[in-house]
Scaffold this motif. Sequence first.
Motif, PDB file in Angstrom:
ATOM      1  N   SER A 114       0.841  -1.194   0.000  1.00 40.98           N
ATOM      2  CA  SER A 114       0.000   0.000   0.000  1.00 40.98           C
ATOM      3  C   SER A 114       0.876   1.243   0.000  1.00 40.98           C
ATOM      4  O   SER A 114       2.026   1.208   0.423  1.00 40.98           O
ATOM      5  CB  SER A 114      -0.940   0.004   1.208  1.00 40.98           C
ATOM      6  OG  SER A 114      -0.204   0.065   2.404  1.00 40.98           O
ATOM      7  N   SER A 115       0.302   2.318  -0.505  1.00 41.76           N
ATOM      8  CA  SER A 115       1.032   3.577  -0.559  1.00 41.76           C
ATOM      9  C   SER A 115       0.056   4.725  -0.732  1.00 41.76           C
ATOM     10  O   SER A 115      -0.963   4.586  -1.398  1.00 41.76           O
ATOM     11  CB  SER A 115       2.012   3.582  -1.733  1.00 41.76           C
ATOM     12  OG  SER A 115       2.617   4.853  -1.864  1.00 41.76           O
ATOM     13  N   THR A 116       0.388   5.841  -0.155  1.00 47.73           N
ATOM     14  CA  THR A 116      -0.400   7.052  -0.375  1.00 47.73           C
ATOM     15  C   THR A 116       0.089   7.797  -1.615  1.00 47.73           C
ATOM     16  O   THR A 116      -0.534   8.761  -2.036  1.00 47.73           O
ATOM     17  CB  THR A 116      -0.313   7.993   0.844  1.00 47.73           C
ATOM     18  OG1 THR A 116       1.061   8.291   1.085  1.00 47.73           O
ATOM     19  CG2 THR A 116      -0.917   7.349   2.071  1.00 47.73           C
ATOM     20  N   LEU A 117       1.205   7.343  -2.213  1.00 45.97           N
ATOM     21  CA  LEU A 117       1.787   8.023  -3.371  1.00 45.97           C
ATOM     22  C   LEU A 117       1.347   7.438  -4.705  1.00 45.97           C
ATOM     23  O   LEU A 117       1.533   8.063  -5.738  1.00 45.97           O
ATOM     24  CB  LEU A 117       3.314   7.990  -3.283  1.00 45.97           C
ATOM     25  CG  LEU A 117       3.921   8.636  -2.043  1.00 45.97           C
ATOM     26  CD1 LEU A 117       5.425   8.451  -2.037  1.00 45.97           C
ATOM     27  CD2 LEU A 117       3.547  10.102  -1.968  1.00 45.97           C
ATOM     28  N   GLU A 129       2.595   2.479  -8.298  1.00 42.77           N
ATOM     29  CA  GLU A 129       4.001   2.140  -8.512  1.00 42.77           C
ATOM     30  C   GLU A 129       4.771   2.109  -7.195  1.00 42.77           C
ATOM     31  O   GLU A 129       5.607   1.239  -6.969  1.00 42.77           O
ATOM     32  CB  GLU A 129       4.668   3.105  -9.496  1.00 42.77           C
ATOM     33  CG  GLU A 129       4.134   3.025 -10.909  1.00 42.77           C
ATOM     34  CD  GLU A 129       2.885   3.893 -11.123  1.00 42.77           C
ATOM     35  OE1 GLU A 129       2.441   4.586 -10.165  1.00 42.77           O
ATOM     36  OE2 GLU A 129       2.351   3.859 -12.233  1.00 42.77           O
ATOM     37  N   ASP A 130       4.479   3.054  -6.325  1.00 43.84           N
ATOM     38  CA  ASP A 130       5.156   3.097  -5.037  1.00 43.84           C
ATOM     39  C   ASP A 130       4.727   1.930  -4.157  1.00 43.84           C
ATOM     40  O   ASP A 130       5.544   1.400  -3.391  1.00 43.84           O
ATOM     41  CB  ASP A 130       4.871   4.425  -4.329  1.00 43.84           C
ATOM     42  CG  ASP A 130       5.753   4.614  -3.116  1.00 43.84           C
ATOM     43  OD1 ASP A 130       6.992   4.631  -3.274  1.00 43.84           O
ATOM     44  OD2 ASP A 130       5.205   4.711  -2.001  1.00 43.84           O
ATOM     45  N   ALA A 131       3.481   1.490  -4.269  1.00 43.77           N
ATOM     46  CA  ALA A 131       3.017   0.326  -3.514  1.00 43.77           C
ATOM     47  C   ALA A 131       3.769  -0.930  -3.949  1.00 43.77           C
ATOM     48  O   ALA A 131       4.144  -1.758  -3.120  1.00 43.77           O
ATOM     49  CB  ALA A 131       1.511   0.139  -3.691  1.00 43.77           C
ATOM     50  N   VAL A 132       4.015  -1.075  -5.260  1.00 51.34           N
ATOM     51  CA  VAL A 132       4.798  -2.209  -5.772  1.00 51.34           C
ATOM     52  C   VAL A 132       6.211  -2.141  -5.217  1.00 51.34           C
ATOM     53  O   VAL A 132       6.740  -3.122  -4.689  1.00 51.34           O
ATOM     54  CB  VAL A 132       4.843  -2.218  -7.315  1.00 51.34           C
ATOM     55  CG1 VAL A 132       5.846  -3.253  -7.821  1.00 51.34           C
ATOM     56  CG2 VAL A 132       3.476  -2.478  -7.902  1.00 51.34           C
ATOM     57  N   ARG A 133       6.841  -0.968  -5.325  1.00 54.94           N
ATOM     58  CA  ARG A 133       8.218  -0.819  -4.852  1.00 54.94           C
ATOM     59  C   ARG A 133       8.348  -1.146  -3.363  1.00 54.94           C
ATOM     60  O   ARG A 133       9.267  -1.837  -2.945  1.00 54.94           O
ATOM     61  CB  ARG A 133       8.720   0.605  -5.093  1.00 54.94           C
ATOM     62  CG  ARG A 133       9.219   0.867  -6.491  1.00 54.94           C
ATOM     63  CD  ARG A 133      10.004   2.179  -6.499  1.00 54.94           C
ATOM     64  NE  ARG A 133       9.810   3.099  -7.562  1.00 54.94           N
ATOM     65  CZ  ARG A 133       8.691   3.621  -8.052  1.00 54.94           C
ATOM     66  NH1 ARG A 133       7.555   3.285  -7.578  1.00 54.94           N
ATOM     67  NH2 ARG A 133       8.675   4.478  -9.032  1.00 54.94           N
TER      68      ARG A 133
END
Length: 95
Positions: free
Chosen positions: A14-17, A20-24
């Motif tokens: 998960s990511s708030t950005l 792609e950031d959630a994958v990273r």
Amino acid sequence: MSSHVYKLLELTGSSTLGIEDAVRSAIAKASESVRHIQWFEVTETRGHVVEGKGRALAGVVEDRLHDRIGARIDKAFPCESSMPRRRARPCPSRS
């Protein structure tokens, strides 16, 4: 070409950005305890919505994705060199 065997792991990042950031972040966290990560596949994406608005209206506050990663298994499997550390058993000593 040599053949390989892969361990399949499922992750949720998960990511708030953004996606792609959630994958990273999911792969980075998994790589702390799993060696030889070779590939990933996103199998599902979701977003947390606030007040029924989409990202364009700044309503999506978090993207979530479910992905699978493939980690190449080396000859030492299933000892700690290939498995997540908390479930791994020690590798036998190699002479």
